[in-house]
Design a protein around this motif. Sequence first.
Motif, mmCIF file in Angstrom:
data_model
loop_
_atom_site.group_PDB
_atom_site.id
_atom_site.type_symbol
_atom_site.label_atom_id
_atom_site.label_comp_id
_atom_site.label_asym_id
_atom_site.label_seq_id
_atom_site.Cartn_x
_atom_site.Cartn_y
_atom_site.Cartn_z
ATOM 1 N N ARG A 1 0.816 -1.213 0.000
ATOM 2 C CA ARG A 1 0.000 0.000 0.000
ATOM 3 C C ARG A 1 0.855 1.271 0.000
ATOM 4 O O ARG A 1 0.516 2.249 -0.644
ATOM 5 C CB ARG A 1 -0.930 -0.011 1.228
ATOM 6 N N ILE A 2 1.998 1.230 0.703
ATOM 7 C CA ILE A 2 2.843 2.424 0.767
ATOM 8 C C ILE A 2 3.901 2.449 -0.342
ATOM 9 O O ILE A 2 4.744 3.337 -0.375
ATOM 10 C CB ILE A 2 3.494 2.601 2.160
ATOM 11 N N GLY A 3 3.846 1.473 -1.251
ATOM 12 C CA GLY A 3 4.675 1.517 -2.448
ATOM 13 C C GLY A 3 6.039 0.877 -2.354
ATOM 14 O O GLY A 3 6.844 1.008 -3.279
ATOM 15 N N LEU A 4 6.327 0.151 -1.265
ATOM 16 C CA LEU A 4 7.627 -0.503 -1.137
ATOM 17 C C LEU A 4 7.662 -1.874 -1.810
ATOM 18 O O LEU A 4 8.728 -2.387 -2.139
ATOM 19 C CB LEU A 4 8.034 -0.629 0.330
ATOM 20 N N LEU A 5 6.485 -2.448 -2.015
ATOM 21 C CA LEU A 5 6.349 -3.738 -2.682
ATOM 22 C C LEU A 5 5.303 -3.632 -3.780
ATOM 23 O O LEU A 5 4.406 -2.796 -3.716
ATOM 24 C CB LEU A 5 5.892 -4.830 -1.708
ATOM 25 N N ARG B 1 18.577 -0.901 6.750
ATOM 26 C CA ARG B 1 19.913 -1.406 7.086
ATOM 27 C C ARG B 1 20.722 -0.366 7.839
ATOM 28 O O ARG B 1 21.415 -0.688 8.805
ATOM 29 C CB ARG B 1 20.634 -1.853 5.820
ATOM 30 N N ALA B 2 20.641 0.878 7.406
ATOM 31 C CA ALA B 2 21.374 1.953 8.092
ATOM 32 C C ALA B 2 20.853 2.125 9.511
ATOM 33 O O ALA B 2 21.635 2.269 10.465
ATOM 34 C CB ALA B 2 21.252 3.261 7.304
ATOM 35 N N GLY C 1 11.126 0.384 -2.520
ATOM 36 C CA GLY C 1 11.405 -0.677 -1.559
ATOM 37 C C GLY C 1 12.901 -0.904 -1.391
ATOM 38 O O GLY C 1 13.378 -1.163 -0.280
ATOM 39 N N ARG C 2 13.650 -0.801 -2.468
ATOM 40 C CA ARG C 2 15.115 -0.937 -2.388
ATOM 41 C C ARG C 2 15.700 0.213 -1.575
ATOM 42 O O ARG C 2 16.594 0.010 -0.758
ATOM 43 C CB ARG C 2 15.729 -0.988 -3.779
ATOM 44 N N GLU C 3 15.179 1.410 -1.785
ATOM 45 C CA GLU C 3 15.619 2.565 -0.988
ATOM 46 C C GLU C 3 15.228 2.373 0.479
ATOM 47 O O GLU C 3 16.000 2.689 1.380
ATOM 48 C CB GLU C 3 15.017 3.853 -1.531
ATOM 49 N N GLY C 4 14.016 1.867 0.689
ATOM 50 C CA GLY C 4 13.559 1.603 2.055
ATOM 51 C C GLY C 4 14.429 0.575 2.750
ATOM 52 O O GLY C 4 14.743 0.710 3.940
#
Length: 114
Positions: A56-60, A89-90, A81-84
């Motif tokens: 829903r929030i666009g990560l997948l 990780r950070a 999602g890759r940015e998320g």
Amino acid sequence: MRADAVRGHLDGLLLAVLEPGPLHGYAIITAVQQRSGGVLDLRTGTIYPALNRLERIGLLSSSWDSVGERRRRCYELTDAGREGLAGERAAWREFTAAIGSVLNPAPVRPGTAT
């Protein structure tokens, strides 16, 4: 491991196991369990609401896949999602460094101020 230990880290776990490519729900649960050496055992009642929210929030993104007569929903990372995942990780590195500093403080050398 306590179930509440995963709380707050579920999004990162899900994004990480989807990084190599699309998976359906049960395969996601299995991937988390395998990567954690069996320590993390996610339940379907936990994972599907999280997957739906991340979509829903666009990560997948998701699509339907057919295997024989069975249909299953496959999920994959979007660019967001890759940015998320990079952000998760950070944040994890920062979190573990802070906790590690408290649980395992560096020894104080004689003659230095504390």
